[in-house]
Design an enzyme around this catalytic site. Structure first.
Site, PDB file in Angstrom:
ATOM      1  N   SER A   1       0.803  -1.222   0.000  1.00  0.00           N
ATOM      2  CA  SER A   1       0.000   0.000   0.000  1.00  0.00           C
ATOM      3  C   SER A   1       0.838   1.275   0.000  1.00  0.00           C
ATOM      4  O   SER A   1       0.326   2.348  -0.318  1.00  0.00           O
ATOM      5  CB  SER A   1      -0.948   0.018   1.204  1.00  0.00           C
ATOM      6  OG  SER A   1      -0.236   0.171   2.415  1.00  0.00           O
TER       7      SER A   1
ATOM      8  N   LYS B   1       0.855   4.404   6.999  1.00  0.00           N
ATOM      9  CA  LYS B   1       0.380   5.242   5.902  1.00  0.00           C
ATOM     10  C   LYS B   1       1.012   6.627   6.048  1.00  0.00           C
ATOM     11  O   LYS B   1       1.750   6.898   6.983  1.00  0.00           O
ATOM     12  CB  LYS B   1      -1.152   5.393   5.941  1.00  0.00           C
ATOM     13  CG  LYS B   1      -1.943   4.091   6.017  1.00  0.00           C
ATOM     14  CD  LYS B   1      -1.950   3.327   4.713  1.00  0.00           C
ATOM     15  CE  LYS B   1      -2.802   2.071   4.833  1.00  0.00           C
ATOM     16  NZ  LYS B   1      -2.723   1.230   3.618  1.00  0.00           N
TER      17      LYS B   1
END
Length: 278
Positions: free
Chosen positions: A42, A119
């Site tokens: 990701s 993230k």
């Protein structure tokens, strides 16, 4: 008898040494740096599957999330950080707290599952975040984008989970070249980083997210292959992340394994030793 007593004493000293070492390691892990191995794609290309890094837990101060969760599925052990440090949970505050900057790469606890995620901080408290045709808008203004060629990788199983990458030029057979469009995104504070795109999809066109006070909005750099704050918690996404759920900032990759295990040293990537995380 003396020999038996000496053996018993030696055994007890060994046990004490191991216990002390584990306590010291636990304190070090809880207060200073937490090891983290990247399990998914990701955050490509900033972080690759198999990157091993230490998370700086001093960057944002301390909360219940600073305590480690102990999960060993093979032994049926699942002790959550909230069970260990529940006394610090519930007020969305931190000891010696320091707020993250937009663009920081952060490890945090998922607000629902409690699992560790990594993230990039995109939205700060009070910000209005929206995606329009794949372009990030912050407080009504599009971020600066610069085309930067393509990101290439070999299509095949990656990491211990054996996950396969999504490709813009798919379908691609095993061993083929998997390609994604690459751009450099510059945030309002001047921080720049690469992002990858695969196809136009639902998360490329969203409503406006207004970040609540005491919360942050996170996105993955591999924009079309990231479950992040664009997906609400009710839909098994991340949603808005409370300040107290931040664990620490990712500053530097120590080494990186392209194989199924980080101990497979013959698969280590030679260009990623001590690489800074931008």
């Amino acid at each position: 008898m003396a020999s038996e007593a000496k053996k018993k004493s030696g055994f007890l000293e060994t046990v004490k040494t191991i216990v002390y070492a584990l306590l010291i390691a636990g304190i070090f892990r809880s207060l200073f740096f937490q090891p983290f191995w990247i399990p998914s794609g990701s955050m490509k290309e900033t972080l690759l599957i198999g990157d091993f890094l230490f998370v700086n837990k001093m960057a944002y101060g301390y909360s219940y999330a600073s305590c480690p969760s102990i999960r060993i599925a093979s032994l049926g052990i699942n002790i959550d950080a909230k069970n260990i440090c529940s006394v610090f949970d519930g007020d969305n505050a931190r000891l010696w707290g320091s707020e993250p900057e937009r663009g920081d790469v952060v490890v945090f606890r998922h607000p629902v599952t409690g699992l560790d995620f990594i993230k990039r901080v995109i939205g700060l408290p009070g910000d209005r975040i929206q995606m329009r045709r794949g372009v990030l808008h912050i407080n009504g203004e599009p971020v600066e984008l610069e085309d930067a060629g393509v990101f290439e990788e070999v299509y095949g199983p990656q990491g211990p989970q054996g996950s396969r990458p999504r490709c813009e030029n798919g379908p691609v057979g095993t061993g083929g070249l998997c390609v994604k469009s690459r751009q450099i995104e510059t945030l309002p504070n001047g921080r720049s980083h690469p992002i990858l795109n695969i196809a136009m999809q639902g998360t490329d066109n969203t409503g406006v997210y207004t970040v609540p006070e005491g919360h942050y909005f996170f996105m993955g750099d591999n924009r079309d292959n990231s479950t992040d704050s664009r997906v609400p918690q009710a839909a098994r996404g991340v949603g808005f992340v409370p300040f107290e759920n931040l664990i620490g900032r990712a500053d530097r990759i120590m080494f990186s394994s392209a194989g199924r295990s980080m101990f497979s040293f013959w698969t280590w990537r030679g260009d990623r030793f001590f690489k800074g995380v931008e």
